[in-house]
Design a protein around this motif. Structure first.
Motif, PDB file in Angstrom:
ATOM      1  N   ASP A 261       0.857  -1.187   0.000  1.00 36.50           N
ATOM      2  CA  ASP A 261       0.000   0.000   0.000  1.00 36.50           C
ATOM      3  C   ASP A 261       0.900   1.246   0.000  1.00 36.50           C
ATOM      4  N   MET A 262       0.366   2.330  -0.569  1.00 36.33           N
ATOM      5  CA  MET A 262       1.142   3.568  -0.689  1.00 36.33           C
ATOM      6  C   MET A 262       1.694   4.081   0.645  1.00 36.33           C
ATOM      7  N   PHE A 263       1.058   3.691   1.774  1.00 39.72           N
ATOM      8  CA  PHE A 263       1.566   4.143   3.082  1.00 39.72           C
ATOM      9  C   PHE A 263       2.602   3.186   3.677  1.00 39.72           C
ATOM     10  N   CYS A 264       2.816   2.043   3.025  1.00 36.03           N
ATOM     11  CA  CYS A 264       3.691   1.012   3.618  1.00 36.03           C
ATOM     12  C   CYS A 264       5.094   1.018   3.027  1.00 36.03           C
ATOM     13  N   THR A 265       5.577   2.173   2.612  1.00 37.39           N
ATOM     14  CA  THR A 265       6.879   2.194   1.936  1.00 37.39           C
ATOM     15  C   THR A 265       8.028   1.725   2.847  1.00 37.39           C
ATOM     16  N   SER A 266       7.832   1.805   4.186  1.00 36.68           N
ATOM     17  CA  SER A 266       8.921   1.334   5.065  1.00 36.68           C
ATOM     18  C   SER A 266       9.145  -0.166   4.907  1.00 36.68           C
TER      19      SER A 266
ATOM     20  N   PHE B  47       1.176  -0.089  -4.464  1.00 41.29           N
ATOM     21  CA  PHE B  47      -0.184   0.065  -4.992  1.00 41.29           C
ATOM     22  C   PHE B  47      -0.715   1.403  -4.502  1.00 41.29           C
ATOM     23  N   PHE B  48      -0.958   2.294  -5.455  1.00 40.46           N
ATOM     24  CA  PHE B  48      -1.368   3.669  -5.155  1.00 40.46           C
ATOM     25  C   PHE B  48      -2.882   3.741  -5.352  1.00 40.46           C
ATOM     26  N   THR B  49      -3.614   3.927  -4.230  1.00 43.99           N
ATOM     27  CA  THR B  49      -5.083   3.840  -4.286  1.00 43.99           C
ATOM     28  C   THR B  49      -5.732   5.140  -4.772  1.00 43.99           C
ATOM     29  N   SER B  50      -4.956   6.226  -4.873  1.00 43.54           N
ATOM     30  CA  SER B  50      -5.514   7.486  -5.374  1.00 43.54           C
ATOM     31  C   SER B  50      -5.148   7.648  -6.851  1.00 43.54           C
ATOM     32  N   GLY B  51      -5.409   8.848  -7.382  1.00 45.69           N
ATOM     33  CA  GLY B  51      -5.192   9.068  -8.806  1.00 45.69           C
ATOM     34  C   GLY B  51      -3.749   9.410  -9.165  1.00 45.69           C
ATOM     35  N   ALA B  52      -3.488   9.392 -10.486  1.00 42.71           N
ATOM     36  CA  ALA B  52      -2.140   9.669 -10.992  1.00 42.71           C
ATOM     37  C   ALA B  52      -1.733  11.124 -10.730  1.00 42.71           C
ATOM     38  N   ALA B  53      -2.712  12.044 -10.732  1.00 40.47           N
ATOM     39  CA  ALA B  53      -2.357  13.446 -10.502  1.00 40.47           C
ATOM     40  C   ALA B  53      -1.817  13.625  -9.081  1.00 40.47           C
ATOM     41  N   PHE B  54      -2.385  12.898  -8.126  1.00 42.92           N
ATOM     42  CA  PHE B  54      -1.893  13.005  -6.749  1.00 42.92           C
ATOM     43  C   PHE B  54      -0.485  12.418  -6.647  1.00 42.92           C
ATOM     44  N   LEU B  55      -0.253  11.310  -7.340  1.00 40.34           N
ATOM     45  CA  LEU B  55       1.103  10.745  -7.352  1.00 40.34           C
ATOM     46  C   LEU B  55       2.067  11.780  -7.948  1.00 40.34           C
ATOM     47  N   GLY B  56       1.656  12.379  -9.064  1.00 38.58           N
ATOM     48  CA  GLY B  56       2.502  13.396  -9.709  1.00 38.58           C
ATOM     49  C   GLY B  56       2.730  14.588  -8.791  1.00 38.58           C
ATOM     50  N   LEU B  57       1.687  14.970  -8.060  1.00 36.23           N
ATOM     51  CA  LEU B  57       1.821  16.098  -7.133  1.00 36.23           C
ATOM     52  C   LEU B  57       2.823  15.761  -6.020  1.00 36.23           C
TER      53      LEU B  57
ATOM     54  N   PRO C 113       6.769  13.098   6.463  1.00 33.90           N
ATOM     55  CA  PRO C 113       6.377  11.772   5.955  1.00 33.90           C
ATOM     56  C   PRO C 113       5.940  11.763   4.492  1.00 33.90           C
ATOM     57  N   VAL C 114       5.332  12.893   4.045  1.00 37.72           N
ATOM     58  CA  VAL C 114       4.900  12.952   2.637  1.00 37.72           C
ATOM     59  C   VAL C 114       6.129  12.931   1.722  1.00 37.72           C
ATOM     60  N   LEU C 115       7.154  13.682   2.095  1.00 37.64           N
ATOM     61  CA  LEU C 115       8.374  13.730   1.282  1.00 37.64           C
ATOM     62  C   LEU C 115       9.082  12.373   1.294  1.00 37.64           C
TER      63      LEU C 115
ATOM     64  N   ALA D 166       7.378   9.951  -1.012  1.00 33.82           N
ATOM     65  CA  ALA D 166       7.682  10.154  -2.437  1.00 33.82           C
ATOM     66  C   ALA D 166       9.094   9.670  -2.777  1.00 33.82           C
ATOM     67  N   ARG D 167      10.049   9.927  -1.863  1.00 37.76           N
ATOM     68  CA  ARG D 167      11.428   9.477  -2.127  1.00 37.76           C
ATOM     69  C   ARG D 167      11.451   7.962  -2.236  1.00 37.76           C
ATOM     70  N   ARG D 168      10.687   7.325  -1.336  1.00 39.03           N
ATOM     71  CA  ARG D 168      10.710   5.865  -1.328  1.00 39.03           C
ATOM     72  C   ARG D 168       9.959   5.269  -2.519  1.00 39.03           C
ATOM     73  N   PHE D 169       8.919   5.975  -2.988  1.00 44.61           N
ATOM     74  CA  PHE D 169       8.236   5.495  -4.209  1.00 44.61           C
ATOM     75  C   PHE D 169       9.260   5.302  -5.324  1.00 44.61           C
ATOM     76  N   ARG D 170      10.230   6.225  -5.363  1.00 43.28           N
ATOM     77  CA  ARG D 170      11.223   6.192  -6.451  1.00 43.28           C
ATOM     78  C   ARG D 170      12.100   4.942  -6.378  1.00 43.28           C
ATOM     79  N   GLU D 171      12.163   4.317  -5.179  1.00 45.48           N
ATOM     80  CA  GLU D 171      12.997   3.114  -5.035  1.00 45.48           C
ATOM     81  C   GLU D 171      12.263   1.851  -5.464  1.00 45.48           C
TER      82      GLU D 171
END
Ligand code: UPG
Length: 481
Positions: free
Chosen positions: A119-124, A139-149, A200-202, A205-210
């Motif tokens: 889940d998008m909150f479980c990046t740890s 797995f990102f449960t919101s939209g692509a624009a939010f991911l981009g934001l 935590p938001v930052l 996003a950093r961890r999404f990139r991994e």
């Protein structure tokens, strides 16, 4: 045949859990080599969630569920609760995955572990996957624009040294790759404007990139601008495989929930075509008594028929699904129920899919949770946006400005994460105006919505965009191990 086992770790909220299970169903239905083990974090027993999980584990023999030990929220730290709950589960996750891996090593019939879907909150938990030598997908449960934001804000902070919280209260408009129009700072999600929540938001996003890839509940036609921005940017592959909806809800038979469902259907059957406005504010959606009274007055003044999911305020500081009122008249204006008896129905938690798919429903006053938006598009029901928290202001901006088929109750409305007595009250007049706008929505908006509704269905068909992306995702997950 090369088989593969995936470990899925959703967060406990019903909207995240349901869409994560639905994506798992898509994967196993599409490819018989895949099997999936869910590790479930439970806050407390919720019959809706339990029933859902039982029905899936009975119907799909390649999806199984393992409950992680229960963890009680710290009432003094409601804001940190979700992240600390996830951190606390790491040792239990390791233990369960270790058992799974040992089993597959000792038995030739057990498929090898191929990866984690988090889940998008479980990046740890990416670190746990790395310890086991397998990749992580988000797995990102919101939209692509939010991911981009999220990527945009992280880049702004880390590379351009701009503090996004300074946009709080500003009239700035932000131009970013994931949106076609400039985004007014006043619709930035609260977490990005708050010094306590920004880190935590930052980090997220950093961890999404991994990650090896980001699976997202959207479809290309809906968010083409955001999807294009990923293909140019410095991000892992993004797989839009949606809309992922739980269309076949099984509420059992003869129980309280199914009786309620029948009763609502019967009431809707008796209403004229497209005449009913449906009000619902998501799984956590509820208001204090003052706001409830304004909604009631706004509805009554609009004169429209309505079906209203009215629920008790969330207990302060607790992440609990708000319950239904036993006696709604206690919080409604005097005589409201009698005066509206012929045109309105107060329903508490309701079967949203059944309601939106019913021909008598003509409009949806929504908090703009992403699943509700996808459901309203699927059934072609226009939305009047009343965002509350999380990324909902951005979602409201998308349907109103970017996509041009939503109307506004108030696009920049927001309140504290957990129920707040000092919420900004929206007046009956504003609500009445929004409802009239919704129920008298223009032809052009209806056409645009209808077109998108058709696209959402096509996306999942053979040869459709999401269906093709799903194939590519499976290829990446299984063929490359
Ligand atoms: N639902 C019902 N009946 C109700 C209320 C909700 O069936 O009375 C269902 C609804 O059909 C939907 C889900 O519950 O499938 C609610 O999901 P969503 O519309 O996404 O809202 P939230 O529950 O608020 O979702 C959280 C966040 C939201 C975010 C979403 C996905 O609050 O901002 O977009 O998760 O990440």
């Amino acid at each position: 045949m090369k088989k593969a086992e995936l470990v899925f770790i959703p967060t406990p909220g019903i909207s995240h859990l349901v869409s994560t299970v639905e994506v798992a169903k898509l994967l196993v239905d599409r490819d018989e080599r895949l099997s999936i083990t869910f590790l479930i974090m439970k806050l407390r027993s919720d019959p809706k969630i339990d029933r859902f999980i039982n029905s899936v584990s009975t119907a799909c023999n390649r999806i199984r569920f393992i409950d992680l030990p229960k963890d009680e929220p710290d009432p003094n730290q409601p804001r940190k609760f979700l992240f600390s709950l996830i951190e606390a589960q790491i040792p239990h996750v390791k233990e369960e995955v270790f058992k799974l891996v040992s089993q597959s090593e000792s038995s030739p019939d057990s498929p090898p572990l191929a990866g984690f879907v988090l889940d998008m909150f479980c990046t740890s938990m990416i670190d746990v996957a790395t310890e086991f030598g397998v990749p992580s997908y988000i797995f990102f449960t919101s939209g692509a624009a939010f991911l981009g934001l999220q990527f945009y804000v992280q880049d702004l902070h880390d590379e351009q040294k701009v503090d996004p919280t300074e946009f709080k209260g500003s009239d700035a408009e932000l131009v970013m790759p994931c949106l076609a129009n400039p985004l007014p700072a006043k619709v930035l999600p609260s977490v990005m404007l708050n010094k306590e929540w920004l880190p935590p938001v930052l980090r997220q996003a950093r961890r999404f990139r991994e990650s090896k890839g980001i699976i997202i509940n959207t479809f290309e036609e809906l968010e083409s601008h955001a999807m294009d921005s990923f293909s140019k940017g410095n991000t892992p592959p993004v797989y839009p495989v949606g809309p992922i909806l739980n269309l076949n809800r099984d509420d059992g038979d003869g129980d309280e929930e199914s009786d309620k469902r029948k009763d609502i259907k019967q009431w809707l059957d008796d209403q004229p075509l497209s005449s009913v406005v449906y009000l619902c504010f998501g799984s956590m959606g509820s208001f204090g008594v003052d706001q409830v009274k304004e909604i009631a007055c706004g509805l009554e003044q609009s004169g429209h028929r309505f079906s209203w999911s009215l629920r008790k305020p969330q207990p302060k500081g607790k992440m609990e699904i708000p319950s239904d009122y036993t006696n709604p008249q206690d919080v409604l204006p005097e005589g409201f129920l009698d005066r509206t008896a012929k045109i309105g129905k107060i329903i508490g938690w309701g079967p949203e899919i059944d309601i939106l798919s019913h021909p008598s429903v003509g409009g949806f006053v929504s908090h703009c949770g992403w699943s509700s938006i996808l459901e309203s598009i699927w059934f072609g029901v226009p939305i009047a946006a009343w965002p509350i928290q999380a990324e909902q202001q951005l979602n409201a901006f998308q349907i109103i400005v970017e996509l041009g088929f939503g109307v506004e109750i108030k696009m920049d409305c927001r309140r504290e994460f957990f129920y707040d007595d000092n919420e900004n009250i929206i007046s009956a007049g504003e609500i009445e105006r929004g409802i009239r706008c919704l129920m008298e929505i223009g032809k052009e908006k209806v056409e645009r919505l209808k077109e998108m509704s058709e696209q959402s269905r096509k996306a999942l068909m053979e040869g459709g965009c999401s269906n093709t992306w799903l194939g590519q995702l499976i290829h990446e997950m299984v063929d490359n191990i």
